[in-house]
Design a protein around this motif. Structure first.
Motif, PDB file in Angstrom:
ATOM      1  N   PHE A   1     -21.959  14.778   0.608  1.00 44.14           N
ATOM      2  CA  PHE A   1     -21.863  14.007  -0.629  1.00 44.14           C
ATOM      3  C   PHE A   1     -21.069  12.739  -0.390  1.00 44.14           C
ATOM      4  O   PHE A   1     -20.040  12.766   0.287  1.00 44.14           O
ATOM      5  CB  PHE A   1     -21.170  14.836  -1.715  1.00 44.14           C
ATOM      6  N   LYS A   2     -21.544  11.639  -0.984  1.00 49.51           N
ATOM      7  CA  LYS A   2     -20.785  10.390  -0.920  1.00 49.51           C
ATOM      8  C   LYS A   2     -19.738  10.423  -2.020  1.00 49.51           C
ATOM      9  O   LYS A   2     -20.067  10.734  -3.166  1.00 49.51           O
ATOM     10  CB  LYS A   2     -21.731   9.198  -1.093  1.00 49.51           C
ATOM     11  N   TYR A   3     -18.514  10.117  -1.654  1.00 45.82           N
ATOM     12  CA  TYR A   3     -17.411  10.172  -2.617  1.00 45.82           C
ATOM     13  C   TYR A   3     -17.727   9.343  -3.861  1.00 45.82           C
ATOM     14  O   TYR A   3     -18.193   8.211  -3.774  1.00 45.82           O
ATOM     15  CB  TYR A   3     -16.114   9.664  -1.968  1.00 45.82           C
ATOM     16  N   SER A   4     -17.457   9.932  -5.007  1.00 49.37           N
ATOM     17  CA  SER A   4     -17.699   9.276  -6.290  1.00 49.37           C
ATOM     18  C   SER A   4     -16.444   9.482  -7.143  1.00 49.37           C
ATOM     19  O   SER A   4     -16.077  10.618  -7.432  1.00 49.37           O
ATOM     20  CB  SER A   4     -18.930   9.937  -6.925  1.00 49.37           C
TER      21      SER A   4
ATOM     22  N   SER B   1      -8.004  16.845  -5.427  1.00 46.59           N
ATOM     23  CA  SER B   1      -7.727  15.510  -5.979  1.00 46.59           C
ATOM     24  C   SER B   1      -8.950  14.788  -6.550  1.00 46.59           C
ATOM     25  O   SER B   1      -8.832  13.989  -7.467  1.00 46.59           O
ATOM     26  CB  SER B   1      -7.130  14.636  -4.888  1.00 46.59           C
ATOM     27  N   TYR B   2     -10.128  15.063  -5.979  1.00 49.30           N
ATOM     28  CA  TYR B   2     -11.338  14.304  -6.308  1.00 49.30           C
ATOM     29  C   TYR B   2     -12.175  14.979  -7.392  1.00 49.30           C
ATOM     30  O   TYR B   2     -13.171  14.443  -7.849  1.00 49.30           O
ATOM     31  CB  TYR B   2     -12.215  14.183  -5.042  1.00 49.30           C
ATOM     32  N   CYS B   3     -11.784  16.190  -7.785  1.00 50.83           N
ATOM     33  CA  CYS B   3     -12.732  17.058  -8.479  1.00 50.83           C
ATOM     34  C   CYS B   3     -12.489  17.138  -9.984  1.00 50.83           C
ATOM     35  O   CYS B   3     -11.380  17.411 -10.440  1.00 50.83           O
ATOM     36  CB  CYS B   3     -12.677  18.454  -7.874  1.00 50.83           C
TER      37      CYS B   3
ATOM     38  N   THR C   1     -21.857  24.668   4.311  1.00 52.64           N
ATOM     39  CA  THR C   1     -20.695  23.926   3.811  1.00 52.64           C
ATOM     40  C   THR C   1     -21.067  22.729   2.956  1.00 52.64           C
ATOM     41  O   THR C   1     -22.235  22.346   2.872  1.00 52.64           O
ATOM     42  CB  THR C   1     -19.827  23.474   5.016  1.00 52.64           C
ATOM     43  N   ASP C   2     -20.038  22.179   2.306  1.00 48.93           N
ATOM     44  CA  ASP C   2     -20.131  20.888   1.617  1.00 48.93           C
ATOM     45  C   ASP C   2     -19.133  19.943   2.276  1.00 48.93           C
ATOM     46  O   ASP C   2     -18.032  20.365   2.631  1.00 48.93           O
ATOM     47  CB  ASP C   2     -19.689  21.003   0.150  1.00 48.93           C
ATOM     48  N   VAL C   3     -19.537  18.682   2.407  1.00 50.17           N
ATOM     49  CA  VAL C   3     -18.668  17.663   2.996  1.00 50.17           C
ATOM     50  C   VAL C   3     -18.708  16.426   2.109  1.00 50.17           C
ATOM     51  O   VAL C   3     -19.752  16.087   1.558  1.00 50.17           O
ATOM     52  CB  VAL C   3     -19.165  17.299   4.421  1.00 50.17           C
TER      53      VAL C   3
END
Ligand code: 5AD
Ligand code: SF4
Length: 446
Positions: free
Chosen positions: A340-343, A156-158, A308-310
């Motif tokens: 990562f901070k959501y952007s 959804s975010y990508c 990982t990535d979070v």
């Protein structure tokens, strides 16, 4: 992936007769390769490009002498595809802009600019098969090889699927030929690249040629590719990134166990530890399924490195969701993690949701996870003290040139004193004496 694309462009330009200079200040042609995965990444690339254009035009202050030679400025990569023709609103005097699957056109675009054109835009379509992907310049002993382009997952975010297009696996025959040529030139380690690399060959199974039979009876495309690459003489290590837990099949685990060249490390982005958030993100696995994939990898080798990535601060992420991520990270025992901070990215599904976690709270969650990971990394590394590890020598350590560093199969940085004459790209055995959160320190065992 951008590092790899930039390398290919460099090789194509050199093949077209251009010359590489030692530093940016001497370059007459500068191309900025852009990323748009987060807003900040895009701003950086566009800002850098703006500075170069100002230098070219003799505007700007301190920066001008630094880029005194620049005559042509180009922008390539994902931000170009996202912005389309808008890119010239932000950068009116840009000479050319080219999207990610069209970089093979760059030598031709440079010719056109030299002939006086400017403001050229080249946008690939979502199914475009790029040219020039196989170009490699002067390589070190390590090399990236793109095997899978694009992504069809649509988390959804990508923004990646919008800019890098549909999933496309390169024919196995091409990949094997490329790696063979690299090995013949002295490359010891390849890293196979794809947004979701374990989906290699899933969408285009026909690409696996019949003359690439599997001696080990592998039926899945990616393990078959690993088998074929393992047989290449001179090649010592095979890595790949990034992975999705659905790709952690029994065959993949068998390939790890069976092929010693395949490094026991997997970058397996989890993004969140909350089932509710994972569902919203459209990740297509639950926390339990993710942890089961990690357990499967560690079952055959407890030292298997998982990184990982979070994302923190996804829309609607509550304190409880965040704590679920925190506990998942502990349960998974990650060897390393990128937070990562959501952007919000334009056009993605989650961009329609309110970006409701305050910046300060995103920052706090980021810091908490990083602090946890420091402690966890130290503890994971402490278990390796006393073990002897095979390290591929990379060169003098960045922090202290009196020491050298390299990586073990788990991609862990190992630092040691160069007691014997060392050659970059050869392997040494190192006994680990000290563990730190991000590095291991040891002594060469002769
Ligand atoms: N905001 C923050 N992080 C993101 N990523 C991808 N999209 C976003 C976004 N919109 C992160 C994911 C991915 C990594 C490459 O970047 O964690 O794995
Ligand atoms: Fe983006 Fe998801 Fe594809 Fe990764 S798998 S590139 S996060 S859409």
């Amino acid at each position: 992936m951008n590092v790899r694309d930039s390398e290919a462009v460099e090789a194509l330009l050199v093949a077209a007769g251009h010359e590489k200079v030692a530093n940016e200040a001497e370059a007459e042609l500068v191309i900025v390769n852009s990323c748009t995965v987060r807003d900040m990444a895009e701003r950086k690339a566009v800002g850098k490009c703006g500075n170069l254009i100002a230098a070219k035009e003799g505007r700007g202050k301190a920066r001008r002498p630094a880029n005194a030679a620049v005559k042509i400025v180009g922008l390539m990569g994902c931000a170009v595809k996202r912005m389309g023709a808008e890119v010239f609103k932000h950068l009116p005097n840009l000479d050319f802009a080219v999207g990610p699957r069209r970089f093979g056109a760059i030598p031709r675009l440079v010719e056109r600019c030299l002939a006086g054109e400017k403001g050229i835009l080249e946008l690939p379509d979502d199914d475009e098969v790029p040219t020039g992907m196989e170009a490699h310049g002067v390589t070190s002993f390590q090399s990236y090889v793109t095997v899978l382009l694009g992504c069809d997952n649509r988390c959804s975010y990508c923004i990646v699927p919008d800019v890098r297009g549909h999933e496309y696996s390169r024919p196995a025959r091409e990949v094997v030929a490329e790696v063979r040529a690299l090995a013949a030139r002295g490359v010891k380690e390849v890293c196979l690249l794809g947004q979701s690399v374990l989906r290699y060959g899933v969408r285009n199974p026909a690409w696996l040629p019949d003359d690439l039979p599997s001696l080990g009876g592998y039926t899945e495309a990616f393990p078959r590719l690993l088998e074929a690459l393992s047989a290449i003489e001179g090649l010592e290590r095979i890595r790949f990134t990034s992975a999705h837990p659905k790709g952690c099949t029994d065959e993949l685990v068998r390939a790890y166990a069976e092929f010693p060249k395949v490094c026991r490390h997997l970058h397996l982005p989890v993004q969140s530890g909350s089932d509710r958030v994972l569902k919203e993100m459209g990740r297509r696995y639950t926390r339990a399924e993710y942890l089961a994939a990690v357990a499967k990898l560690r079952a055959f080798d407890p030292e298997f490195a998982v990184t990982t990535d979070v994302i923190v601060g996804y829309p609607g992420e509550t304190e409880a969701d965040f704590e679920a991520t925190r506990s998942l990270m502990e349960e998974a025992g990650f060897d390393n993690a990128f937070v990562f901070k959501y952007s919000p990215r334009p056009g993605t599904r989650s961009a329609a949701l309110p970006d409701d976690v305050p910046t300060a709270e995103k920052e706090r969650r980021d810091q908490v996870l990083l602090a946890d990971q420091q402690v966890r990394g130290q503890a994971r590394n402490a278990r390796l003290v006393g073990t002897v590890r095979e390290v591929l020598v990379e060169g003098p350590s960045l922090r202290n040139a009196a020491r050298w560093s390299g990586r073990d199969g788990g991609n862990r940085i190992v630092v040691f004193e160069p007691k014997v004459p060392l050659v970059v790209g050869t392997s040494v055995m190192v006994r680990i004496a000290e563990a730190h959160p991000q590095i291991l320190i040891g002594e060469i065992v002769v």
